[in-house]
Scaffold this active site. Structure first.
Site, PDB file in Angstrom:
ATOM      1  N   LEU A   1       0.829  -1.213   0.000  1.00  0.00           N
ATOM      2  CA  LEU A   1       0.000   0.000   0.000  1.00  0.00           C
ATOM      3  C   LEU A   1       0.862   1.262   0.000  1.00  0.00           C
ATOM      4  CD1 LEU A   1      -2.858  -0.990   2.503  1.00  0.00           C
ATOM      5  CD2 LEU A   1      -2.690  -1.407   0.037  1.00  0.00           C
TER       6      LEU A   1
ATOM      7  N   HIS B   1      -3.238   4.260  -2.548  1.00  0.00           N
ATOM      8  CA  HIS B   1      -4.230   3.466  -1.810  1.00  0.00           C
ATOM      9  C   HIS B   1      -4.830   4.288  -0.658  1.00  0.00           C
ATOM     10  CE1 HIS B   1      -1.609   0.098  -3.441  1.00  0.00           C
ATOM     11  NE2 HIS B   1      -2.803  -0.182  -3.929  1.00  0.00           N
TER      12      HIS B   1
END
Ligand code: PAF
Length: 286
Positions: free
Chosen positions: A33, A37
């Protein structure tokens, strides 16, 4: 910072979701991530509301990788990902392993991505979008969200997911979120961590080409020529630079359009895209 409920199995996911009978928004990821994100998770929170639930899925989906692609070396950083989910206030994380998602030895029924699935990215990666749409369908059906949020960075993926839920009458609202860029313009992507410091200036040519193309929007040829001028460069192996309609229709000449690029820098394949506003269609004066 509140820790999210982490479900590794489908029964744990069902239990976590049953406890939250409310508006839900899902962000599907393959982990690793990053700021992009985080932007998706923040949009999901806005859509779900303070009392709603934000679900993040983390699964590196083997079905969407072709032979010889980076499935084995794709970054897997679950501990760091869970920290980010906690910082962003995610309520439920679903992080299944392959046997949870594909319990049978093989998946027999998959989603055909149709003609658009064979163009642009689909030309270089012929099985990719069937793999994406199949796992997205499975994750939608497992999480049953009100909203599902996807980044415009993967514009063809977003377009095909919208098309799929429309064509197959799937009762989920798909929401697109603008691409997050580093200060130098590079679109944030999990695959950027493959780039060496020496490759980064070459990788930056993609966003420079797109910006130049969008700024030259007096006509279609000018957009493509301005973009192409940045792409004729040693070390950059360009797959395509294409100008299409907002739904990726070919041969757009007027109004809103999308400029998309894919290129390889060393062994790393990068994609990016921007909105372009071509001149409006001339008024019919008959
Ligand atoms: O965009 C991605 O990260 C993946 O393609 C997705 C949507 C999570 C499906 O595996």
């Amino acid at each position: 910072v509140n820790d999210a409920v982490v479900a590794r199995r489908r029964d744990e996911l069902s239990e976590a979701l049953a406890a939250r009978d409310t508006t839900t928004a899902v962000v599907m990821t393959m982990g690793a991530l990053h700021a992009g994100h985080r932007a998706l998770i923040r949009s999901a929170r806005e859509l779900a509301g303070a009392d709603g639930a934000v679900i993040t899925t983390i699964f590196v989906n083997p079905l969407q990788f072709g032979v010889g692609e980076d499935f084995d070396r794709y970054p897997r950083t679950l501990a760091a990902d869970l920290d980010i989910c906690a910082e962003e206030g995610v309520d439920v994380v679903f992080a299944p392993d392959v046997t949870q998602m594909y319990p049978d030895e093989s998946t027999h029924v998959t989603i055909d991505a149709g003609p658009l699935g064979r163009e642009l990215e689909g030309k270089a990666r012929p099985t990719h979008f069937a793999g994406v749409l199949t796992v997205v369908t499975k994750l939608l059906n497992l999480t049953v969200p009100t909203y599902a949020v996807f980044g415009e960075k993967d514009y063809q993926q977003l377009t095909l997911i919208r098309r799929m839920v429309t064509d197959l009458e799937m009762p989920y609202e798909i929401v697109g979120v603008p691409t997050v860029r580093d200060a130098d313009g590079l679109a944030v992507s999990s695959r950027n961590r493959y780039l060496t410091a020496a490759q980064r200036p070459t990788a930056l040519l993609l966003s420079k080409a797109l910006r130049a193309g969008a700024a030259a929007a007096h006509n279609r040829d000018a957009v493509l020529a301005a973009g192409q001028a940045f792409l004729d460069h040693p070390g950059l192996d360009v797959d395509y630079l294409e100008l299409r309609g907002p739904g990726l229709e070919p041969n757009v000449d007027h109004g809103p359009a999308r400029l998309l690029v894919a290129a390889r820098v060393g062994a790393t394949r990068l994609i990016d895209n921007v909105a372009v506003e071509l001149p409006a269609r001339p008024m019919d004066t008959r």
